[in-house]
Motif scaffolding. Structure first.
Motif, mmCIF file in Angstrom:
data_model
loop_
_atom_site.group_PDB
_atom_site.id
_atom_site.type_symbol
_atom_site.label_atom_id
_atom_site.label_comp_id
_atom_site.label_asym_id
_atom_site.label_seq_id
_atom_site.Cartn_x
_atom_site.Cartn_y
_atom_site.Cartn_z
ATOM 1 N N ASP A 177 1.175 -1.276 0.396
ATOM 2 C CA ASP A 177 0.534 -0.098 -0.129
ATOM 3 C C ASP A 177 1.034 1.170 0.217
ATOM 4 N N LEU A 178 2.041 1.278 0.816
ATOM 5 C CA LEU A 178 3.092 2.849 0.552
ATOM 6 C C LEU A 178 3.547 2.460 -0.199
ATOM 7 N N PHE A 179 3.287 1.279 -1.345
ATOM 8 C CA PHE A 179 4.788 1.880 -2.329
ATOM 9 C C PHE A 179 3.746 2.543 -3.886
ATOM 10 N N LEU A 180 2.198 1.788 -3.773
ATOM 11 C CA LEU A 180 1.604 1.926 -4.677
ATOM 12 C C LEU A 180 0.935 3.753 -4.384
ATOM 13 N N LYS A 181 1.084 4.331 -2.461
ATOM 14 C CA LYS A 181 0.819 6.060 -2.686
ATOM 15 C C LYS A 181 2.201 6.387 -3.139
ATOM 16 N N ALA A 182 3.654 6.146 -2.151
ATOM 17 C CA ALA A 182 5.009 6.606 -3.210
ATOM 18 C C ALA A 182 5.588 6.550 -4.735
ATOM 19 N N THR A 183 4.813 5.164 -5.535
ATOM 20 C CA THR A 183 5.094 5.672 -6.550
ATOM 21 C C THR A 183 3.857 6.722 -6.934
ATOM 22 N N LEU A 184 2.710 6.626 -6.871
ATOM 23 C CA LEU A 184 1.915 7.078 -7.508
ATOM 24 C C LEU A 184 2.130 8.895 -7.365
ATOM 25 N N ASP A 185 2.870 9.035 -5.900
ATOM 26 C CA ASP A 185 3.377 10.539 -6.021
ATOM 27 C C ASP A 185 4.652 11.106 -7.036
ATOM 28 N N SER A 186 5.243 10.076 -6.879
ATOM 29 C CA SER A 186 6.453 9.984 -7.608
ATOM 30 C C SER A 186 5.582 10.433 -9.722
ATOM 31 N N THR A 187 5.195 9.171 -9.721
ATOM 32 C CA THR A 187 4.209 9.691 -11.218
ATOM 33 C C THR A 187 3.692 11.006 -11.458
ATOM 34 N N PHE A 188 3.118 11.281 -10.457
ATOM 35 C CA PHE A 188 2.462 12.891 -10.685
ATOM 36 C C PHE A 188 2.787 13.769 -10.875
ATOM 37 N N GLN A 189 4.034 14.121 -9.529
ATOM 38 C CA GLN A 189 5.098 14.871 -9.753
ATOM 39 C C GLN A 189 5.824 14.402 -11.211
ATOM 40 N N VAL A 190 6.869 13.270 -11.257
ATOM 41 C CA VAL A 190 7.487 13.722 -12.342
ATOM 42 C C VAL A 190 6.574 13.936 -13.778
ATOM 43 N N GLY A 191 5.622 12.919 -13.870
ATOM 44 C CA GLY A 191 4.229 13.267 -15.737
ATOM 45 C C GLY A 191 3.582 14.708 -15.277
ATOM 46 N N ARG A 306 3.644 4.057 -12.174
ATOM 47 C CA ARG A 306 2.891 4.037 -10.635
ATOM 48 C C ARG A 306 3.382 2.180 -10.637
ATOM 49 N N ASP A 307 1.739 1.199 -11.016
ATOM 50 C CA ASP A 307 1.770 -0.011 -11.290
ATOM 51 C C ASP A 307 2.971 -0.817 -11.328
ATOM 52 N N THR A 308 3.358 -0.921 -11.469
ATOM 53 C CA THR A 308 4.924 -2.128 -12.341
ATOM 54 C C THR A 308 5.970 -1.628 -11.367
ATOM 55 N N THR A 309 6.060 -0.140 -11.108
ATOM 56 C CA THR A 309 7.172 -0.386 -9.802
ATOM 57 C C THR A 309 7.161 -0.789 -8.519
ATOM 58 N N ALA A 310 5.518 -0.407 -8.424
ATOM 59 C CA ALA A 310 5.437 -0.489 -6.933
ATOM 60 C C ALA A 310 5.167 -1.777 -7.176
ATOM 61 N N ALA A 311 4.244 -2.920 -7.863
ATOM 62 C CA ALA A 311 4.424 -4.209 -8.121
ATOM 63 C C ALA A 311 5.578 -4.761 -7.635
ATOM 64 N N THR A 312 6.569 -4.357 -8.157
ATOM 65 C CA THR A 312 7.790 -5.221 -8.834
ATOM 66 C C THR A 312 8.641 -4.219 -7.372
ATOM 67 N N LEU A 313 8.713 -3.799 -6.713
ATOM 68 C CA LEU A 313 9.105 -3.166 -5.488
ATOM 69 C C LEU A 313 8.547 -3.998 -4.475
ATOM 70 N N SER A 314 7.077 -4.075 -4.342
ATOM 71 C CA SER A 314 6.603 -4.731 -2.529
ATOM 72 C C SER A 314 7.400 -6.513 -3.284
ATOM 73 N N TRP A 315 7.013 -7.298 -4.091
ATOM 74 C CA TRP A 315 7.606 -8.735 -4.912
ATOM 75 C C TRP A 315 9.298 -9.140 -3.849
ATOM 76 N N PHE A 316 9.626 -8.116 -4.633
ATOM 77 C CA PHE A 316 11.329 -7.986 -3.895
ATOM 78 C C PHE A 316 11.759 -7.876 -2.801
ATOM 79 N N LEU A 317 10.861 -6.528 -1.855
ATOM 80 C CA LEU A 317 10.970 -6.915 -0.128
ATOM 81 C C LEU A 317 10.736 -8.200 -0.307
ATOM 82 N N TYR A 318 9.067 -8.952 -0.468
ATOM 83 C CA TYR A 318 8.635 -10.531 -0.925
ATOM 84 C C TYR A 318 10.073 -11.049 -0.624
ATOM 85 N N MET A 319 10.788 -11.440 -1.638
ATOM 86 C CA MET A 319 11.731 -12.288 -2.003
ATOM 87 C C MET A 319 13.240 -12.201 -1.209
ATOM 88 N N LEU A 320 13.371 -10.470 -0.352
ATOM 89 C CA LEU A 320 14.133 -10.887 0.556
ATOM 90 C C LEU A 320 13.689 -11.015 1.839
#
Length: 509
Positions: A177-191, A306-320
């Motif tokens: 949930d936090l990654f979705l919010k963080a990457t949404l913020d980044s996407t709206f700011q950069v985009g 937003r979606d692709t980055t948040a999902a990958t970061l979440s799976w990344f921490l899951y694997m770690l």
């Protein structure tokens, strides 16, 4: 939902059998001319379109099982054969060698257009080429690279602060949930040059938009297995009524953003403070002002950023979390690459995660890439065959057939990756000197390949590495429940179903 699916299956299965019987009988009625031609060979049949409907909740694993039986297989439907492949030779042929013969087509366009419109992920031909050319220029500029890095650093520090506060006040942290919010913020700011601040919970409109976007993505994916969706859309019932309601929320939010931006720029054309480095401002500055076109560009950018980055970061921490020794190795590399000093704030450390430091984080890059191999952000990519063709494996496909490659399955294929294909092992991406080595994009298909290769690949890696470096510098993560099975939500992107709940502990060494 399961009751509905089963009812739907049994109600229409008899009709399907009749239709398929007619189709097969017609195929056997060859003309004299056909008889002298080479006998067509078609991929083995693994089921019907109803097989996917019944396995919708575990769709990508169903496809993986079929790819283990056959590298490439068919599902039958009343309208077309659906061909699914995990063969890199076929993928290269579809995405590069005979690129012109495989595109989105009207089938994919009709499935996707209510959500993504005429964006780059839904169209072919001139519309695709125009957006590709414009986007390619924007992503290649040094200005955008510098601007985005600053945004990612600031939002990574902000995310670390939120994780710290949540870890002190809550039993667990829903990092997805936090990654979705963080990457949404980044996407709206950069985009789009807009600060949503959804991480801090101050953007109710942004939250409503994000929830509507996620639900719309699931309903759009449902169209690929639901033969009755056009009827539901006409009657405005069920999943289609839900999709229509959510798209309305999305449109209201995006059009408000566009009109506000247009007004600001048109009312202050000579104001130097209005000069922005975000992508929307640059499109507007180049006289692209059609709100519908801008709306489609924005939504396609969001699903990519937003979606692709948040999902990958979440799976990344899951694997770690599943491999604590790898988490330790990544954290050590981050410390060495940044030459960090003790007692730095989140913001001070984030500023140290520069391009130079990121270049030294070869193991982090490998670990993220290994995550994408097993958990690709886009688990399946369908194309339409525009004319009869023969794939490199020697089997034929017909005009109108859907031909899809399946990155989720490909990452698990032993004939591609070896006997340890299902093992999370970042070292497979490093040479003897510990330097990252790319694989063929037709083997590792997380970013597509050929003319449609992802323009934002380096953009995505930069954001993921900055976020990962900041979080792993300050925290050790553990799963809240080691016994709980973590699953995906079947939608366009590989979201984690129900979130990813972790314990976050301040790192002590």
């Amino acid at each position: 939902m399961d009751y509905f699916r089963n009812t739907f299956y049994f109600a229409f299965s008899a009709i399907l059998v009749l239709i398929l019987g007619v189709l097969f009988s017609r195929r056997r009625q060859l003309s004299n001319d056909d008889k002298v031609k080479r006998k067509k060979r078609y991929h083995p049949v693994a089921g019907t379109m109803f097989s996917q409907l019944l396995n919708f909740n575990t769709l990508w694993d169903y496809m993986t099982d079929q790819c283990c039986r056959y590298k490439t297989y068919r599902l039958l439907s009343p309208f077309r054969s659906e061909v699914y492949t995990s063969d890199p030779a076929n993928v290269e042929y579809i995405l590069k060698t005979n690129f012109q013969n495989y595109g989105k087509g009207s089938y994919n366009y009709n499935n996707l257009k209510d959500l993504l419109g005429d964006g780059i992920f839904t169209v072919d031909g001139d519309k695709w080429r125009h957006q590709r050319k414009t986007s390619s220029y924007e992503f290649s500029t040094g200005v955008l690279r510098k601007f985005s890095s600053v945004v990612f650093q600031k939002n990574a520090a902000k995310l670390a602060r939120v994780v710290s506060e949540d870890a002190n006040s809550k039993p667990t942290v829903d990092i997805f949930d936090l990654f979705l919010k963080a990457t949404l913020d980044s996407t709206f700011q950069v985009g789009f040059g807009i600060q949503l601040d959804s991480m801090c919970g101050s953007s109710d409109e942004g939250t409503l938009f994000a929830n509507a976007f996620d639900d719309s993505s699931e309903m759009t994916a449902w169209r690929y297995v639901d033969a009755s969706w056009t009827i539901k859309r006409f009657l405005n019932i069920g999943s289609e009524a839900k999709l229509k309601k959510n798209v309305k929320v999305i449109d209201e939010f995006v059009y408000k953003l566009i009109h506000t931006k247009i007004d600001l720029m048109s009312n202050s054309p000579n104001d130097a403070s209005m000069k922005k480095d975000d992508i929307l401002s640059r499109f507007l500055a180049s006289n692209v002002t059609d709100p519908k076109y801008l709306r489609d560009i924005i939504l396609n950018f969001i699903i990519a950023g937003r979606d692709t980055t948040a999902a990958t970061l979440s799976w990344f921490l899951y694997m770690l979390c599943k491999h604590p020794h790898i988490q330790v190795t990544v954290a050590q590399e981050v410390r060495e690459a940044t030459r960090v000093k003790d007692n730095l704030s989140f913001e001070e450390f984030a500023a140290l995660v520069t391009e130079e430091a990121l270049e030294k984080m070869q193991y982090l890059h490998a670990a993220i890439t290994e995550t994408l191999r097993l958990h690709p952000a886009v688990p399946m990519d369908p194309k339409i065959c525009f004319s009869d063709d023969t794939l490199p494996d020697g089997f034929d496909v017909k005009k109108g057939d859907m031909v899809a490659y399946v990155p989720y399955a490909m990452g698990r294929m032993k004939f591609i990756w070896g006997d340890d294909a299902e093992v999370y092992r970042p070292e497979r991406w490093l040479n003897k000197d510990g330097v990252f080595q790319n694989e063929s994009p037709f083997k590792f298909t997380a970013f597509q390949a050929g003319p449609r290769i992802c323009l934002g690949k380096e953009f995505a890696y930069r954001q993921m590495k900055i976020f990962s470096a900041v979080l792993l510098q300050f925290f050790t993560f553990k799963l809240a429940d080691e016994t709980k099975v973590v699953n995906y939500r079947t939608m366009i992107n590989l979201h984690i179903k129900g979130g990813l709940h972790l314990h976050a502990f301040l790192r002590t060494g």
